[in-house]
Structure formats: structure tokens, C-alpha cells
Design a protein around this motif. Structure first.
Motif, PDB file in Angstrom:
ATOM      1  N   PHE A  19      23.713 -72.933   1.806  1.00 24.59           N
ATOM      2  CA  PHE A  19      22.249 -73.026   1.917  1.00 24.59           C
ATOM      3  C   PHE A  19      21.853 -73.358   3.354  1.00 24.59           C
ATOM      4  N   GLY A  20      22.430 -74.440   3.882  1.00 24.34           N
ATOM      5  CA  GLY A  20      22.070 -74.838   5.236  1.00 24.34           C
ATOM      6  C   GLY A  20      22.516 -73.834   6.276  1.00 24.34           C
ATOM      7  N   ALA A  21      23.724 -73.257   6.098  1.00 23.63           N
ATOM      8  CA  ALA A  21      24.224 -72.307   7.093  1.00 23.63           C
ATOM      9  C   ALA A  21      23.351 -71.064   7.139  1.00 23.63           C
ATOM     10  N   ALA A  22      22.890 -70.590   5.976  1.00 19.40           N
ATOM     11  CA  ALA A  22      22.046 -69.395   5.947  1.00 19.40           C
ATOM     12  C   ALA A  22      20.733 -69.653   6.670  1.00 19.40           C
ATOM     13  N   ILE A  23      20.115 -70.817   6.403  1.00 18.39           N
ATOM     14  CA  ILE A  23      18.860 -71.139   7.086  1.00 18.39           C
ATOM     15  C   ILE A  23      19.094 -71.276   8.584  1.00 18.39           C
ATOM     16  N   GLY A  24      20.205 -71.914   8.969  1.00 21.53           N
ATOM     17  CA  GLY A  24      20.471 -72.128  10.383  1.00 21.53           C
ATOM     18  C   GLY A  24      20.711 -70.837  11.131  1.00 21.53           C
ATOM     19  N   ILE A  25      21.532 -69.938  10.576  1.00 19.64           N
ATOM     20  CA  ILE A  25      21.800 -68.676  11.256  1.00 19.64           C
ATOM     21  C   ILE A  25      20.524 -67.851  11.345  1.00 19.64           C
ATOM     22  N   ALA A  26      19.722 -67.860  10.271  1.00 19.56           N
ATOM     23  CA  ALA A  26      18.450 -67.132  10.309  1.00 19.56           C
ATOM     24  C   ALA A  26      17.546 -67.706  11.392  1.00 19.56           C
ATOM     25  N   ASN A  27      17.582 -69.025  11.553  1.00 14.74           N
ATOM     26  CA  ASN A  27      16.760 -69.655  12.585  1.00 14.74           C
ATOM     27  C   ASN A  27      17.208 -69.213  13.974  1.00 14.74           C
ATOM     28  N   ILE A  28      18.530 -69.142  14.190  1.00 16.88           N
ATOM     29  CA  ILE A  28      19.050 -68.721  15.498  1.00 16.88           C
ATOM     30  C   ILE A  28      18.626 -67.297  15.810  1.00 16.88           C
ATOM     31  N   PHE A  29      18.814 -66.378  14.858  1.00 16.64           N
ATOM     32  CA  PHE A  29      18.512 -64.985  15.148  1.00 16.64           C
ATOM     33  C   PHE A  29      17.008 -64.744  15.239  1.00 16.64           C
ATOM     34  N   ALA A  30      16.211 -65.473  14.437  1.00 15.43           N
ATOM     35  CA  ALA A  30      14.754 -65.315  14.525  1.00 15.43           C
ATOM     36  C   ALA A  30      14.267 -65.737  15.907  1.00 15.43           C
ATOM     37  N   THR A  31      14.811 -66.860  16.422  1.00 14.11           N
ATOM     38  CA  THR A  31      14.399 -67.300  17.751  1.00 14.11           C
ATOM     39  C   THR A  31      14.884 -66.327  18.811  1.00 14.11           C
ATOM     40  N   THR A  32      16.073 -65.741  18.602  1.00 11.07           N
ATOM     41  CA  THR A  32      16.565 -64.756  19.567  1.00 11.07           C
ATOM     42  C   THR A  32      15.657 -63.532  19.595  1.00 11.07           C
ATOM     43  N   ILE A  33      15.261 -63.059  18.417  1.00 13.91           N
ATOM     44  CA  ILE A  33      14.364 -61.893  18.362  1.00 13.91           C
ATOM     45  C   ILE A  33      13.058 -62.191  19.078  1.00 13.91           C
ATOM     46  N   GLU A  34      12.512 -63.395  18.796  1.00 12.45           N
ATOM     47  CA  GLU A  34      11.228 -63.750  19.407  1.00 12.45           C
ATOM     48  C   GLU A  34      11.360 -63.830  20.932  1.00 12.45           C
ATOM     49  N   THR A  35      12.472 -64.436  21.394  1.00 11.91           N
ATOM     50  CA  THR A  35      12.630 -64.621  22.839  1.00 11.91           C
ATOM     51  C   THR A  35      12.870 -63.297  23.545  1.00 11.91           C
ATOM     52  N   VAL A  36      13.727 -62.442  22.975  1.00  9.60           N
ATOM     53  CA  VAL A  36      14.014 -61.159  23.616  1.00  9.60           C
ATOM     54  C   VAL A  36      12.758 -60.285  23.619  1.00  9.60           C
ATOM     55  N   GLY A  37      11.975 -60.356  22.540  1.00 11.37           N
ATOM     56  CA  GLY A  37      10.748 -59.565  22.500  1.00 11.37           C
ATOM     57  C   GLY A  37       9.730 -60.027  23.533  1.00 11.37           C
ATOM     58  N   ARG A  38       9.748 -61.342  23.843  1.00 10.48           N
ATOM     59  CA  ARG A  38       8.756 -61.861  24.777  1.00 10.48           C
ATOM     60  C   ARG A  38       9.222 -61.701  26.217  1.00 10.48           C
ATOM     61  N   GLN A  39      10.524 -61.901  26.460  1.00 11.10           N
ATOM     62  CA  GLN A  39      11.052 -61.792  27.817  1.00 11.10           C
ATOM     63  C   GLN A  39      12.294 -60.907  27.815  1.00 11.10           C
ATOM     64  N   PRO A  40      12.098 -59.593  27.905  1.00 11.37           N
ATOM     65  CA  PRO A  40      13.240 -58.665  27.789  1.00 11.37           C
ATOM     66  C   PRO A  40      14.293 -58.894  28.876  1.00 11.37           C
ATOM     67  N   ASN A  41      13.898 -59.465  30.019  1.00 11.42           N
ATOM     68  CA  ASN A  41      14.873 -59.665  31.087  1.00 11.42           C
ATOM     69  C   ASN A  41      15.905 -60.725  30.712  1.00 11.42           C
ATOM     70  N   ALA A  42      15.546 -61.624  29.789  1.00  8.96           N
ATOM     71  CA  ALA A  42      16.429 -62.737  29.472  1.00  8.96           C
ATOM     72  C   ALA A  42      17.455 -62.390  28.405  1.00  8.96           C
ATOM     73  N   GLU A  43      17.522 -61.081  28.028  1.00 10.04           N
ATOM     74  CA  GLU A  43      18.376 -60.746  26.890  1.00 10.04           C
ATOM     75  C   GLU A  43      19.830 -61.093  27.146  1.00 10.04           C
ATOM     76  N   GLY A  44      20.316 -60.812  28.370  1.00  8.69           N
ATOM     77  CA  GLY A  44      21.726 -61.054  28.662  1.00  8.69           C
ATOM     78  C   GLY A  44      22.105 -62.514  28.539  1.00  8.69           C
ATOM     79  N   ARG A  45      21.257 -63.376  29.088  1.00  3.82           N
ATOM     80  CA  ARG A  45      21.594 -64.789  29.031  1.00  3.82           C
ATOM     81  C   ARG A  45      21.370 -65.389  27.648  1.00  3.82           C
ATOM     82  N   VAL A  46      20.350 -64.875  26.933  1.00  3.65           N
ATOM     83  CA  VAL A  46      20.030 -65.454  25.631  1.00  3.65           C
ATOM     84  C   VAL A  46      21.059 -65.057  24.580  1.00  3.65           C
ATOM     85  N   ALA A  47      21.536 -63.818  24.658  1.00  5.85           N
ATOM     86  CA  ALA A  47      22.449 -63.328  23.629  1.00  5.85           C
ATOM     87  C   ALA A  47      23.726 -64.157  23.578  1.00  5.85           C
ATOM     88  N   LYS A  48      24.125 -64.684  24.745  1.00  2.65           N
ATOM     89  CA  LYS A  48      25.332 -65.500  24.770  1.00  2.65           C
ATOM     90  C   LYS A  48      25.189 -66.714  23.853  1.00  2.65           C
TER      91      LYS A  48
END
Lengths: 75, 75, 75, 75, 75
Positions: A19-48
Motif C-alpha cells: 500500500f505505502g510503496a504504491a502510493i510512494g512510487i506514484a508520488n515520485i513519478f507524478a512529481t517527475t511528470i509535473e516537473t518535466v512538463g514545467r521545466q523540460p530542460n531539467a529532465e536529465g537531472r530530474v530523471a536521475k
């Protein structure tokens, strides 16, 4: 309640870790999607951090899986 | 606790899957409402992800339903 | 665990429905307060959704109450 | 499970009320801190709602405490 | 359910305290990361509250650990 029944119930309770792991991983990827969509230049550093964080949270889920298998061996 | 009683309890615990699915679908549609209200031009592209996401979360709820029916057959 | 004891436990578990309804109604009114405070002109249109949403969430709480009463009749 | 054991388990379940009250009071004070830090002039008016809200949520926690003591008397 | 089995179940329920402590500490450090990233000058003043808050939440987790050990002694 004999010991085998308790072990089976404990295996079911291990799903609380998933339960917790699913919510946590979803939280990580949701924030990654939001960040990459807002600042496409940061994709390389954020994906790490996205993949490292995913792996570390996935490890917590595997702890729960290992615990469930240990309980299965004791049933 | 005999096996039939445990199966009935397990069917009730399957509602935990509905708990998460209801929150998740509500989250998807709430974000869709907010996004369409803020950027009406994006409705066509956003609605696609809204319905696909809804279907995938609904599938998780159906997993819980199937699990409950399997347990009903074992009671 | 005889059947009457299980029915009483089930009545107590119905409080899980009240848990969600309380959080949901609080969420609706909190958002209404925030929206009316920010845009006083929108009070007329917003209040409509506030009361309809409140009634629909309250209905979910009543489902749990009905379920508890059905269980009380079976105890 | 005899009646006394069930009463002790019920006392432990009363902690669910403390769970919600702790989160709620923390939410009230966190929002108060954020608001006072952002708009120091509003401290006088905001503190009033902070303490009233705290008292009302604390009352909910006391309901759970009373319920636990009633169950203790029945054990 | 004899007393020793109940004590072991109670030790497992103590993990609920770790659940909250883990979320709380993660919340503290996530907010610290966000704040330091946004306002690097505030790192000195922010870190103080970060570590104090971490210690106080960790103390709550230790309460649960102590409770689990007390229950272990009674099993």
C-alpha cells in the motif's frame, strides 16, 4: 487460532507495505511528470532522482514481499 | 474460526481495494475539472488521459471485486 | 466467535464509512470557505455545489448507518 | 473471546479517535503558523479561530477518551 | 486467544506508530529540501527546526518501540 492460520493472516497484512510503496512510487513519478512538463530542460537531472527514488521505494516493497515469504515458510 | 468464516472476512477486506480506487478516480476527475476550468482549450487533450486513467484505476477496483468473488466461491 | 458477536463487530466497522464522510464534508466546506473568501462574488454559484456535494457525501454516511442498523437486526 | 477481552480491544481501538484528533490539531496549528508568518497583521483575528478550532477538535479526542473509560468500566 | 498471542499481536500493532513517524519525518525533510532549494540563504535557520522536529518525531517512534518491548516482556 493455530500458528498456521496466524501465519497466513500475517502474509495478508504484509500487503500494508505494498500500500505505502504504491502510493510512494506514484508520488515520485507524478512529481517527475509535473516537473518535466514545467521545466523540460531539467529532465536529465530530474530523471536521475526519479529512478533512484523509485528503486529505493521499490526496495521497501520487496522487504514486505520477503517478510510474506518468510511467513509462508513458517505456515 | 473455521474456513468459511475466514473467507467471508476476506471478502469484507476486499473493500480496501474499493477504498483506494474511489479516492484515485475522484482524484483523476477533480484534477480534470480543475484543468479544464483553468484552460478550456486543453479539454480535448486532457479528456483522453482522464478516461484512460479512469479505466485503469477502475480495473484495479475490478481486481478487488474478482478477488471477493473467488473468496465467495471458497466459502 | 458466534454470529451475534460478529454482527456487533461489523457494526463497529461501519464507522469506517463515517470516517470518510467526515473528511469529505470537511473538504467540501473548507474549499467553499476558501473560495468565498477569495472571490466574494462567486458565493451564489459556489454555495449551490457546496450544499449538493454535502448532501451527496452525507448520503454515503447514511449508507453506512443503514448498514449498521441492518447488522443490528441480525445480531 | 470473552466480553472482558473484547472490551480491552475496544479500548485500544479508541486510539483511532486520537489519530484523527492529532492530525487535525496539527493541521490547525500548521495553518496558523503559515498564516501568521505570511500576514503578521492578521495574528489577532486568526488566533481566535486557532484556539476555538483547537478546543473543538480536542473535544473530539476527549469523546474517544470517554469511550475508552466507559469500556474500561465494562471489562 | 491466550495472553501471549495477544501480546505478540499488540507488538505488531505497535508498527502503526512507525507508520506515522515515517510519514512525519519524511514530511519534515521534504519541506526542508523544498525550502532550502528555494531560499538558500535560509538554510542556517531552517536546519535548526528540521533537526529539532526530526528528533521530536523520532521520539514518538521510540515510544512505539518501547511499547513493543514492554509487550514482549509480558508475552
Amino acid at each position: 487460532m493455530e500458528a498456521a492460520a496466524a501465519a497466513y493472516l500475517g502474509m495478508g497484512l504484509c500487503a500494508a507495505g505494498f500500500f505505502g510503496a504504491a502510493i510512494g512510487i506514484a508520488n515520485i513519478f507524478a512529481t517527475t511528470i509535473e516537473t518535466v512538463g514545467r521545466q523540460p530542460n531539467a529532465e536529465g537531472r530530474v530523471a536521475k532522482y526519479c529512478w533512484i527514488g523509485f528503486a529505493l521505494v521499490e526496495a521497501v516493497a520487496l522487504y514486505a514481499l520477503v517478510l510474506a515469504f518468510i511467513l509462508m515458510g513458517k505456515a
